[in-house]
Structure formats: structure tokens, C-alpha cells
Design an enzyme around this catalytic site. Structure first.
Site, PDB file in Angstrom:
ATOM      1  N   ASP A 112      27.914  29.031  14.700  1.00 42.20           N
ATOM      2  CA  ASP A 112      27.645  29.200  13.281  1.00 42.20           C
ATOM      3  C   ASP A 112      26.887  27.961  12.785  1.00 42.20           C
ATOM      4  OD1 ASP A 112      28.966  30.976  10.836  1.00 42.20           O
ATOM      5  OD2 ASP A 112      28.407  28.943  10.227  1.00 42.20           O
ATOM      6  N   HIS A 127      32.046  35.185   8.438  1.00 38.81           N
ATOM      7  CA  HIS A 127      31.325  34.536   9.536  1.00 38.81           C
ATOM      8  C   HIS A 127      31.747  35.106  10.892  1.00 38.81           C
ATOM      9  CE1 HIS A 127      29.655  31.131   7.059  1.00 38.81           C
ATOM     10  NE2 HIS A 127      30.572  31.638   6.250  1.00 38.81           N
TER      11      HIS A 127
END
Ligand SMILES: O=c1ccn([C@@H]2O[C@H](COP(=O)(O)OP(=O)(O)O[C@H]3O[C@H](CO)[C@@H](O)[C@H](O)[C@H]3O)[C@@H](O)[C@H]2O)c(=O)[nH]1
Length: 451
Positions: A118, A23
Site C-alpha cells: 500500500d 485498503h
């Protein structure tokens, strides 16, 4: 590729990655891209799994949520493995006040245009709303996974999670005909996972827009339908084509094997790596070792610290392994390896970054997915893009050797590799002025400038 040209700075964008390699990489690639378009960048990050800030002298870093090492809520939680994901859940439950405080500080001092987080930081949507700050979401998997992740309740109602042993696992999935029922089982998702996934989907759809690390041709068939069902704008940007993820590596990258790799013939080496979180037991490990031996191919294998459960795995190596036919490293600059002309195939776990980096470099794949989005990526890779082999039956040395030989040596491999190269070519065209990827980036920048 890397271009930090000094241009007059526009407004500031605050980016907040999930603290995991798969990520952090795409978020910092996006940050570099936005910087190259003239925005100032602030990165909000946890102390946990923070990237090397000295690689980003052009960014401002703020550490939040687990700032206080004496805060028991955080210090008691595991730092390694899947257990560490408990942090993400905790921060989603109790991080709002601290995030609001940090954002208020930034907003009082700087001209901030938006927040990018995110998708798994779903608590950030209500904080951004309360400050009238637009929030964009970065979704670090493919678009085709998104509606699948949003359908866990449906799969539960269809009984997919309670199938008997003689059920037909090869059956097409309702609503998602590309997928087989066994792919859904392999995700490991159950009804318990539903609230995390549905929160992720719900709050992404409540954001100002979603950015995907992907490109149009890769998401067919069905892209139009997926985009139509997502109520906010989507932007498909192939990050690895703009910036590598080397500088956000959380582990030290070994480069000592490059002189050896440089000496190998073009297309002759299998690159083997299973990402930053997956683990195998000693039996599976042994099957990998013997699969590589039996394939009779040259290989470069990343064995990340912690990849094998247990400590005696080195003793499992047969005499003389890996010898001159292979190199084993802890961690590699993966994108650079995939771009090397000696690499003929990538044996991967099918994490989205690895899958997409392979697509971007036109490298054929052998895929051994563990869980989550990986089996879905593997299915698209083998049945839709047809650029590799999906090892569907787990870890067995004979099948492994056959799959590697199919891609590297057999006649079939030529077509597989050709399709991989064609997909790369399509992406390159899409990046040219007027192409879908080019236009998507332009419209993202125009959209941010409209805030
Ligand atoms: O030696 C290595 C091995 C990997 N990488 C990098 O590490 C990243 C790994 O990411 P990914 O392939 O996505 O795998 P995971 O680390 O397993 O990623 C998690 O996050 C992804 C994005 O959400 C999901 O798709 C995966 O299923 C999930 O496990 C990639 O950028 C690789 O280039 C290196 O730099 N060096």
C-alpha cells in the site's frame, strides 16, 4: 467473475496491505487477479484487522509488526476509529528491521519477483531497495487525487487553510480547476498532515511502478498530464470488474435482506452506506433518518457498528421506522447489492472503493463526503461524470430528501442514470481485448515478468 483456475505457478509476489477495509479490499482483489495470472501469493499482514484467511486457501499468510501481543508499543494503541491510524505511523517509523527479516526469509526459500505494498507503507521502499527487490505500489484512491495530495504546502502558501469567513469558497483551486476551494478545506488536511502525504507521494514515486484501482475515462480530464508528471509507470486496473471484495470483508455480511430486495421493482431502492470508518453524531443521524422518510423512497441502509457516536440512536427512530419501506443491516455484501437490479441509486460517503464499485455497476450516486479524498471524488462524480448529486451543505433532511428524489424520481434523474450506465459501458469496452484497461493489465503482467 471469480476464477481460481489452476495453472502452473510462476514466481511469487508478496503483497502488504494497509490494515483497513478500504485498503485490504483492493489489495486482496489485486492478489486474486495476480494469482489468476499464474503467480504464487504471499500476504504480509498485521494481526490488527486481519482478513479471514480461510477465504484464501490459495495464499500464504505471514503476520508481522504486531505479532507480539505483549509488545507495549502496539498494545497501548487504540484498535478502533481514526486513533488506530497511529499504528500505521508507528510501523512506518520502526517496522523496517522486521520487514527486512521477513523478506529475507521469503527470498531465501522462494523465487520472489516483487513486493507490492500500500502507498501508505512508505517505509517499505528503502527496505526493498536494500534487498534489490522491486517494489510496486498500490494506491487505493483515484489518480486525480494524487497530485492534489502532493500540493498541501502549495495550498497552505495560498492561504486556503486560513481563510476568513467571507472568503469565496466556490473559487476554483489553483492548478486543479475542477475542484473548488471548499473541497480542499473539506479534506481536513492541514500542514501537519503534509509529512504523511508527502512521504506517501515521494516513496510511491521512488517505486518501480504504481497500480491504481481505476480506468482511463474516469480520470479525464488531465490524465495525460498526471501520468507525465509521475516518474514511474502507472497501471490502471478496475479490480471490481475482475473480483468482488466480499471475501476480504472484516465484518460479518448480512444476507437476510435479499429475499426482500428481490421483491422490489427494478431501480426502486436507494442503497445507503457510508463506508468502514466514518461516523456521525446523533443530530446528523436524525437528519439522515428524516431525509429518508421525507424522500418517500424505498431504501436499504447499512448502519455499521460504531457509525453513530453515542448509544441512544435507536431511540431517535420515528414510530414505525423503517417499516416495510426500508431495511437496516449492520454490513452488506456491497458489490452484490450494487449489482442488484432493484438498486436505483447509492447514497455514499464517496470513499474510493464505494465510488468506483458504483461506477462499475452503473449506479447513480448521492454523495455526502466526510474527509480525505471523499470531497474530491464527490466533486468529480457531480461535476465531471455528472452521475449524481453532491450534498455540499452537510446533513439537512430537506436537502437530503430533494437529492434522493432528484436522482430517483425527477426528470433530471433519467439523464443522471443514463450517464451512469454510459460510464459503465465505456468501462466494459475498455476491458475488451485492445481496450485501455485490458492493455494495462497485460502490461502490468509483462512488467512483473521482466523483473
Ligand atoms: O456494508 C458494507 C459497506 C461497505 N463495504 C465495503 O467496504 C469498502 C469501503 O471502502 P471505501 O468506500 O473506500 O470507504 P472507507 O472504508 O471509508 O475507505 C477508506 O479508504 C479508501 C481507500 O483508500 C478511501 O477512499 C476512503 O476515503 C477511506 O475512508 C468497499 O469495498 C465496500 O464494498 C461492504 O462490503 N459492506
Amino acid at each position: 467473475m471469480e476464477n481460481h483456475t489452476v495453472v502452473p505457478r510462476h514466481r511469487r509476489i508478496i503483497l502488504f496491505p494497509l490494515p483497513y477495509q478500504g485498503h485490504v479490499n483492493p489489495m486482496l482483489q489485486l492478489a486474486n487477479l495476480l494469482y489468476s495470472k499464474g503467480f504464487s501469493i504471499t500476504i504480509l499482514h498485521t494481526n490488527f484487522n486481519k482478513p479471514k484467511t480461510s477465504n484464501y486457501p490459495h495464499f500464504t499468510f505471514k503476520f508481522i509488526l504486531d505479532n507480539d501481543p505483549h509488545d507495549e508499543r502496539y498494545s497501548k494503541l487504540p484498535l478502533q476509529g481514526m486513533g488506530s491510524f497511529a499504528r500505521v505511523l508507528l510501523f512506518n517509523e520502526c517496522g523496517a528491521d522486521e520487514l527486512r527479516h521477513q523478506l529475507e526469509l521469503e527470498l531465501s526459500e522462494k523465487d520472489v519477483s516483487c513486493l507490492v505494498t500500500d502507498a501508505y507503507w512508505y517505509f517499505t521502499q528503502s527496505v526493498a531497495d536494500s534487498l534489490s527487490l522491486p517494489r510496486l505500489v498500490l494506491r487505493t484512491t483515484s489518480l486525480f487525487c494524487f497530485p492534489v495530495f502532493g500540493s498541501i504546502s502549495l495550498f497552505h502558501d495560498l492561504g486556503y487553510f486560513n481563510l476568513s469567513d467571507n472568503a469565496n469558497m466556490e473559487e476554483q483551486v489553483v492548478k486543479f480547476p475542477v475542484l473548488k476551494v471548499k473541497d480542499i478545506i473539506k479534506t481536513g488536511f492541514k500542514l501537519q498532515t503534509n509529512s504523511i502525504l508527502s512521504n506517501m507521494v515521494k516513496h510511491s514515486e521512488a517505486s518501480s511502478g504504481i497500480i491504481w484501482n481505476s480506468f482511463k475515462e474516469l480520470e479525464e480530464p488531465g490524465l495525460e498530464t498526471i501520468l507525465r508528471d509521475i516518474p514511474v509507470p502507472s497501471f490502471l486496473i478496475p479490480f471490481p470488474k475482475h473480483f468482488t471484495s466480499a471475501s476480504s470483508s472484516l465484518l460479518e455480511q448480512d444476507r437476510t435482506f435479499f429475499p426482500w430486495l428481490d421483491k422490489q421493482a427494478p431501480n426502486s431502492v436507494v442503497y445507503v452506506s457510508f463506508g468502514s470508518v466514518s461516523q456521525v453524531d446523533e443530530r446528523q443521524f436524525l437528519e439522515i433518518v428524516h431525509g429518508l422518510v421525507n424522500s418517500e423512497q424505498t431504501f436499504l441502509w447499512v448502519i455499521r457498528p460504531g457509525f453513530v457516536e453515542g448509544s441512544t440512536w435507536l431511540e431517535s427512530f420515528p414510530d414505525g421506522f423503517p417499516g416495510e419501506r426500508g431495511r437496516i443491516v449492520n454490513w452488506a455484501p456491497q458489490q452484490e447489492v450494487l449489482a442488484h437490479e432493484a438498486i436505483g441509486a447509492f447514497w455514499t460517503h464517496g470513499g474510493w472503493n464505494s465510488t468506483f464499485e458504483s461506477v462499475c455497476e452503473g449506479v447513480a450516486m448521492i454523495c455526502s463526503p466526510f474527509y480525505g479524498d471523499q470531497p474530491l471524488n464527490a466533486r468529480y462524480m457531480s461535476d465531471v461524470w455528472k452521475m449524481g448529486v453532491y450534498l455540499e451543505n452537510g446533513w439537512e433532511r430537506g436537502e437530503i430528501a430533494n437529492a434522493i428524489r432528484k436522482v430517483m424520481v425527477n426528470e433530471d434523474g433519467k439523464e443522471i442514470k443514463e450517464r451512469a450506465r454510459n460510464l459503465k459501458q465505456k468501462l466494459n469496452v475498455s476491458l475488451m481485448e485492445g481496450g485501455y484497461s485490458y492493455e494495462s493489465l497485460e502490461s502490468l503482467i509483462a512488467y512483473i515478468n521482466s523483473f
